[in-house]
Design an enzyme around this catalytic site. Structure first.
Site, PDB file in Angstrom:
ATOM      1  N   ARG A 115       0.823  -1.219   0.000  1.00  0.00           N
ATOM      2  CA  ARG A 115       0.000   0.000   0.000  1.00  0.00           C
ATOM      3  C   ARG A 115       0.857   1.270   0.000  1.00  0.00           C
ATOM      4  O   ARG A 115       0.480   2.276  -0.606  1.00  0.00           O
ATOM      5  CB  ARG A 115      -0.930   0.011   1.218  1.00  0.00           C
ATOM      6  CG  ARG A 115      -2.086  -0.969   1.124  1.00  0.00           C
ATOM      7  CD  ARG A 115      -2.969  -0.891   2.356  1.00  0.00           C
ATOM      8  NE  ARG A 115      -4.064  -1.852   2.229  1.00  0.00           N
ATOM      9  CZ  ARG A 115      -5.228  -1.588   1.658  1.00  0.00           C
ATOM     10  NH1 ARG A 115      -5.453  -0.393   1.168  1.00  0.00           N
ATOM     11  NH2 ARG A 115      -6.172  -2.507   1.576  1.00  0.00           N
ATOM     12  N   GLU A 147      -1.516  -8.514   4.054  1.00  0.00           N
ATOM     13  CA  GLU A 147      -2.946  -8.612   4.307  1.00  0.00           C
ATOM     14  C   GLU A 147      -3.448  -9.977   3.874  1.00  0.00           C
ATOM     15  O   GLU A 147      -2.934 -10.582   2.924  1.00  0.00           O
ATOM     16  CB  GLU A 147      -3.702  -7.498   3.584  1.00  0.00           C
ATOM     17  CG  GLU A 147      -3.280  -6.112   4.029  1.00  0.00           C
ATOM     18  CD  GLU A 147      -4.097  -5.006   3.366  1.00  0.00           C
ATOM     19  OE1 GLU A 147      -5.246  -5.283   2.953  1.00  0.00           O
ATOM     20  OE2 GLU A 147      -3.582  -3.881   3.265  1.00  0.00           O
ATOM     21  N   GLU A 158     -10.462  -2.323  -4.852  1.00  0.00           N
ATOM     22  CA  GLU A 158      -9.784  -1.330  -4.013  1.00  0.00           C
ATOM     23  C   GLU A 158      -8.433  -0.959  -4.601  1.00  0.00           C
ATOM     24  O   GLU A 158      -8.015   0.203  -4.540  1.00  0.00           O
ATOM     25  CB  GLU A 158      -9.605  -1.842  -2.586  1.00  0.00           C
ATOM     26  CG  GLU A 158      -9.094  -0.728  -1.683  1.00  0.00           C
ATOM     27  CD  GLU A 158      -8.834  -1.166  -0.258  1.00  0.00           C
ATOM     28  OE1 GLU A 158      -8.676  -0.281   0.593  1.00  0.00           O
ATOM     29  OE2 GLU A 158      -8.762  -2.375  -0.007  1.00  0.00           O
ATOM     30  N   ASP A 215     -13.283   5.818 -10.663  1.00  0.00           N
ATOM     31  CA  ASP A 215     -13.727   7.170 -10.323  1.00  0.00           C
ATOM     32  C   ASP A 215     -12.706   8.144 -10.899  1.00  0.00           C
ATOM     33  O   ASP A 215     -11.774   8.580 -10.221  1.00  0.00           O
ATOM     34  CB  ASP A 215     -13.842   7.322  -8.809  1.00  0.00           C
ATOM     35  CG  ASP A 215     -14.385   8.697  -8.413  1.00  0.00           C
ATOM     36  OD1 ASP A 215     -14.913   9.398  -9.296  1.00  0.00           O
ATOM     37  OD2 ASP A 215     -14.253   9.067  -7.233  1.00  0.00           O
ATOM     38  N   HIS A 424     -18.740  -8.390   1.990  1.00  0.00           N
ATOM     39  CA  HIS A 424     -17.948  -9.128   1.010  1.00  0.00           C
ATOM     40  C   HIS A 424     -18.053  -8.351  -0.302  1.00  0.00           C
ATOM     41  O   HIS A 424     -19.013  -8.504  -1.058  1.00  0.00           O
ATOM     42  CB  HIS A 424     -18.481 -10.549   0.820  1.00  0.00           C
ATOM     43  CG  HIS A 424     -18.423 -11.396   2.049  1.00  0.00           C
ATOM     44  ND1 HIS A 424     -17.257 -11.617   2.744  1.00  0.00           N
ATOM     45  CD2 HIS A 424     -19.390 -12.084   2.710  1.00  0.00           C
ATOM     46  CE1 HIS A 424     -17.497 -12.409   3.780  1.00  0.00           C
ATOM     47  NE2 HIS A 424     -18.787 -12.706   3.787  1.00  0.00           N
ATOM     48  N   CYS A 426     -16.515  -8.632  -2.957  1.00  0.00           N
ATOM     49  CA  CYS A 426     -16.425  -9.475  -4.157  1.00  0.00           C
ATOM     50  C   CYS A 426     -17.814  -9.844  -4.666  1.00  0.00           C
ATOM     51  O   CYS A 426     -18.017 -10.057  -5.862  1.00  0.00           O
ATOM     52  CB  CYS A 426     -15.665 -10.760  -3.852  1.00  0.00           C
ATOM     53  SG  CYS A 426     -14.139 -10.521  -2.922  1.00  0.00           S
TER      54      CYS A 426
END
Length: 458
Positions: A115, A147, A158, A215, A424, A426
């Site tokens: 990240r 993660e 994400e 976006d 979730h 997904c």
């Protein structure tokens, strides 16, 4: 469709006549392009079969895919995804075949990123594939190092959100931002960022290829340029509205332009705090703008701003984009539809989402918690609704057909407790404890959606 699974000749002829009218309308722009969408074709035709006809012209000479003006964006999106899925399956089969006979090969495009080093990690791994472009056609899987999340779609959503946010950060220096239009534009001074612009193009292509909405706030001219459309003065209004007003004032001025405006064929711009000049044509610094040449001046000015000054940056971006998803299926889209494909619909109709929502594990549409949930949602601000959508789906934009076209599930996640809602992403699946009252539901839901980054195993 006749007994040979080909389109009836009368329907084919009528569609071709619409094509003649559409070509005429492109020239004169008398009606909106949406008027040529045909509901019957979009709703009733089996486009998996039509796509096969389009690919095999020896079997049938006509397919609706060859006449995209009658197809709405939702149908074109399906066709593009069908083409992408076919290519993905081909790459998976090829990878499995090569792994059997030539050693191990992963059937997925796997990106392992940190990240705090997202752009560099992504750039390094994508650059390593510059001689293996076919790997970009594989289904994408993203792993955030450290993660536990398993990427079934939510993690990659994400990933796209974060990398777009970082690359469009003004401190990164790749784009400029116009406060009035609220759009980003390529920085003319970012000449050393060709690899990053190429990466952005690939990110756009990978998002389309993997059905992820971005976006992004680009002016329409970006999508026009991607589709090979030459820029005009009107295209500048979404890049710099104030500049367009000034150029129109110059064109419409009823007086002595040379005396009042006192301009030459030169553009001044700022580069790292230093004002520099660019001649719009050879010897432009010695040519005054007057009533006779002002149209030439405006044309050259627009060409410089939208093409020449960012040619290296945009070329790298476009090459990256087309490397991933360029091809006949993409050429079905007009620029407006391409923007909708990449960015989704800006309209968030949560009443439509409520209508298609299904419930599980003890909840029903009439359950008090579900009723309270929708009461809270409909009272949210637009920004809060975007956060909720991001929390549940991994994207704060609606699909190309709107929120009513997606799948959304709310499940009971135990009795009343202080646990926050989880999701979730997904599967667009919200897990909601049976909160005792509306206010507690509101408080817990708003807390959850305001802290919605990061993945773990439940």
């Amino acid at each position: 469709v006749n007994e040979y699974r080909c389109i009836d000749d009368h329907v084919a002829s009528a569609t071709k006549v619409l094509g003649i009218l559409n070509n005429s309308n492109i020239e004169c722009n008398r009606v909106c392009y949406k008027e040529f969408y045909n509901d019957a074709i979009n709703e009733l035709v089996d486009f998996t079969e039509d796509f096969a006809r389009w690919k095999d012209t020896q079997r049938c000479s006509f397919s609706f895919c060859a006449h995209p003006y009658v197809l709405d964006p939702g149908t074109k999106s399906k066709l593009l995804q069908l083409d992408a899925n076919n290519q993905m399956r081909s790459q998976i089969r090829g990878a499995l075949f090569r792994s059997i006979f030539g050693g191990s090969e992963c059937p997925y495009l796997i990106l392992k990123v940190r990240r705090d080093n997202l752009i560099r990690d992504t750039l390094w791994q994508i650059s390593a594939l510059q001689h293996q472009h076919e790997d970009l056609k594989k289904p994408l899987k993203v792993i955030f190092k450290g993660e536990e999340g398993i990427d079934e779609g939510g993690v990659q959503k994400e990933f796209f959100q974060l990398i777009i946010r970082q690359m469009f950060d003004l401190n990164y220096g790749m784009f400029t931002y116009d406060e009035e239009s609220r759009n980003f534009w390529f920085s003319s001074t970012a000449l050393e960022n060709a690899r990053e612009f190429n990466l952005i193009g690939k990110v756009f292509g990978l998002a389309i290829y993997n059905s992820v909405i971005l976006d992004v706030h680009f002016p329409m001219i970006v999508y026009k340029k991607l589709m090979g459309v030459e820029p005009k003065l009107d295209d500048l209004k979404d890049v710099s509205p104030s500049l367009v007003r000034g150029l129109r004032m110059l064109l419409e001025f009823d007086g002595d332009v040379e005396d009042v405006f006192a301009r030459t064929f030169v553009v001044d711009y700022e580069e790292y705090g230093v004002i520099k000049s660019h001649a719009l044509k050879p010897g432009g610094e010695n040519v005054n703008v007057n009533n006779d040449n002002r149209e030439e001046y405006v044309k050259l000015y627009v060409k410089y701003l939208l093409e020449d000054s960012i040619s290296q940056q945009f070329q790298a971006f476009a090459e990256g984009f087309h490397e991933v998803c360029g091809g006949p299926a993409l050429r079905m889209f007009i620029p407006d539809e391409l923007e909708l494909l990449i960015c989704g619909s800006p309209s968030l109709d949560f009443h439509a989402l409520e209508e298609i929502t299904s419930t599980e594990d003890g909840y029903t549409r009439d359950h008090p918690v579900i009723k309270n949930f929708w009461t809270v949602v409909h009272a949210m601000t637009v920004e809060e609704k975007k956060k909720l959508l991001f929390f549940c789906t991994g994207s704060d934009r609606s699909p190309i057909r709107g929120l009513g076209s997606m799948t959304f599930v709310i499940s009971r996640n135990g009795p009343d407790s202080d646990r926050l809602p989880t999701a979730h992403t997904c599967f667009n699946h919200l897990l909601l404890p049976e909160y005792r009252d509306l206010e507690k539901l509101r408080r817990c839901l708003l807390t959850a959606i305001s802290n919605a980054e990061g993945f773990g195993l439940m």
